[in-house]
Motif scaffolding. Structure first.
Motif, PDB file in Angstrom:
ATOM      1  N   SER A  62      -3.355   1.601   1.094  1.00  0.00           N
ATOM      2  CA  SER A  62      -3.644   1.374   2.506  1.00  0.00           C
ATOM      3  C   SER A  62      -2.948   2.436   3.350  1.00  0.00           C
ATOM      4  O   SER A  62      -1.838   2.859   3.037  1.00  0.00           O
ATOM      5  CB  SER A  62      -3.145  -0.016   2.912  1.00  0.00           C
ATOM      6  N   ASP A  63      -3.592   2.867   4.410  1.00  0.00           N
ATOM      7  CA  ASP A  63      -2.926   3.799   5.322  1.00  0.00           C
ATOM      8  C   ASP A  63      -2.245   3.047   6.466  1.00  0.00           C
ATOM      9  O   ASP A  63      -1.746   3.648   7.406  1.00  0.00           O
ATOM     10  CB  ASP A  63      -3.876   4.866   5.841  1.00  0.00           C
ATOM     11  N   LYS A  64      -2.196   1.748   6.358  1.00  0.00           N
ATOM     12  CA  LYS A  64      -1.483   0.921   7.324  1.00  0.00           C
ATOM     13  C   LYS A  64      -0.243   0.356   6.641  1.00  0.00           C
ATOM     14  O   LYS A  64      -0.161  -0.810   6.323  1.00  0.00           O
ATOM     15  CB  LYS A  64      -2.396  -0.188   7.831  1.00  0.00           C
ATOM     16  N   ASP A  65       0.713   1.233   6.383  1.00  0.00           N
ATOM     17  CA  ASP A  65       1.935   0.892   5.652  1.00  0.00           C
ATOM     18  C   ASP A  65       2.837   0.016   6.513  1.00  0.00           C
ATOM     19  O   ASP A  65       3.426   0.488   7.484  1.00  0.00           O
ATOM     20  CB  ASP A  65       2.647   2.173   5.223  1.00  0.00           C
ATOM     21  N   ILE A  66       2.950  -1.254   6.163  1.00  0.00           N
ATOM     22  CA  ILE A  66       3.760  -2.187   6.952  1.00  0.00           C
ATOM     23  C   ILE A  66       5.250  -1.906   6.838  1.00  0.00           C
ATOM     24  O   ILE A  66       6.031  -2.347   7.659  1.00  0.00           O
ATOM     25  CB  ILE A  66       3.474  -3.649   6.549  1.00  0.00           C
ATOM     26  N   SER A  71       2.756   6.522  10.958  1.00  0.00           N
ATOM     27  CA  SER A  71       1.384   6.441  10.464  1.00  0.00           C
ATOM     28  C   SER A  71       1.134   7.661   9.583  1.00  0.00           C
ATOM     29  O   SER A  71       1.843   8.653   9.664  1.00  0.00           O
ATOM     30  CB  SER A  71       0.400   6.411  11.632  1.00  0.00           C
ATOM     31  N   TYR A  72       0.133   7.569   8.743  1.00  0.00           N
ATOM     32  CA  TYR A  72      -0.184   8.689   7.855  1.00  0.00           C
ATOM     33  C   TYR A  72      -0.882   9.784   8.650  1.00  0.00           C
ATOM     34  O   TYR A  72      -1.909   9.533   9.284  1.00  0.00           O
ATOM     35  CB  TYR A  72      -1.100   8.244   6.709  1.00  0.00           C
ATOM     36  N   ASN A  94      -9.274   6.804   3.459  1.00  0.00           N
ATOM     37  CA  ASN A  94      -8.542   6.651   4.705  1.00  0.00           C
ATOM     38  C   ASN A  94      -7.526   7.785   4.798  1.00  0.00           C
ATOM     39  O   ASN A  94      -7.672   8.788   4.118  1.00  0.00           O
ATOM     40  CB  ASN A  94      -7.881   5.262   4.759  1.00  0.00           C
ATOM     41  N   LYS A  95      -6.494   7.640   5.569  1.00  0.00           N
ATOM     42  CA  LYS A  95      -5.499   8.709   5.699  1.00  0.00           C
ATOM     43  C   LYS A  95      -4.532   8.756   4.528  1.00  0.00           C
ATOM     44  O   LYS A  95      -3.771   9.698   4.390  1.00  0.00           O
ATOM     45  CB  LYS A  95      -4.739   8.565   7.017  1.00  0.00           C
ATOM     46  N   LYS A  96      -4.534   7.762   3.657  1.00  0.00           N
ATOM     47  CA  LYS A  96      -3.735   7.757   2.413  1.00  0.00           C
ATOM     48  C   LYS A  96      -4.598   8.267   1.256  1.00  0.00           C
ATOM     49  O   LYS A  96      -4.226   9.166   0.532  1.00  0.00           O
ATOM     50  CB  LYS A  96      -3.223   6.343   2.136  1.00  0.00           C
ATOM     51  N   ASN A 139       2.056   3.014  -1.998  1.00  0.00           N
ATOM     52  CA  ASN A 139       2.922   2.667  -0.877  1.00  0.00           C
ATOM     53  C   ASN A 139       4.199   1.987  -1.345  1.00  0.00           C
ATOM     54  O   ASN A 139       4.255   1.402  -2.426  1.00  0.00           O
ATOM     55  CB  ASN A 139       2.183   1.750   0.102  1.00  0.00           C
TER      56      ASN A 139
END
Length: 190
Positions: A62-66, A71-72, A94-96, A139
């Protein structure tokens, strides 16, 4: 002891410990600290994987790393393509996960590829590529839950690295050198 024997070691038990790889390698106290911590380890790097593909829905990609405040960023030096197929729809990258392609022409030519058993897409049909990519660049702090049992949190060695996948190996038959070489050639161009 005979001269042909270099060493003798008593056997010992081992167990898998995928979620503890960073600790085993000393990353929390060593390399991660020297490189700015897990929040930046691998930043700006795109790792290319030639394997069985990837499951883009896995939380390791995921590019939404909690776990990170950053952000990536989109890699500036990479021109990869995210191949869209019915098994790998638009939005899978995505960005990842910045690139994904599959290579199967040799297997098709030989009559080995079976579309009812293997995905004609970058999607991972057996989990090997997904597992390998998550070890290298998954991640940080992703919960590992199997059959409702928690095995702790896992992290890739370079959790801020980007991933590009070049699928040339398949669940039912493996792969062919021509497809692997085509994947390598493509990786070198991107």
């Amino acid at each position: 002891m005979r001269k042909e024997v270099a060493n003798i070691v008593l056997d010992f038990s081992v167990r898998t410990a995928t979620t503890y790889t960073p600790q085993f390698m000393g990353l929390p106290e060593g390399a991660w600290v020297k490189e700015g911590g897990f929040e930046t380890a691998g930043e700006g790097i795109v790792i290319g994987f030639i394997d069985t593909g990837i499951d883009p829905n896995h939380p390791s990609f995921s590019d939404k790393d909690i776990n990170s405040q950053h952000s990536y960023p989109t890699p500036k030096h990479f021109s990869g393509v995210c191949e869209v197929t019915p098994d790998f729809p638009s939005g899978s990258c995505n960005k990842k996960l910045v690139g994904a392609r599959h290579f199967v022409q040799s297997a098709i030519t030989r009559g080995t590829f079976n579309s009812s058993e293997d995905y004609a897409s970058p999607f991972d049909g057996d989990g090997h590529g997904t597992h390998t990519a998550s070890i290298a660049a998954g991640n940080h702090g992703v919960p590992v839950i199997v059959s409702n049992h928690s095995f702790g949190n896992a992290s890739g060695i370079a959790p801020r690295a980007h991933i590009s996948v070049y699928k040339a190996l398949y669940k039912s038959f493996g792969g062919f050198a021509a497809d692997v070489v085509a994947a390598i050639d493509q990786l070198k161009m991107e």
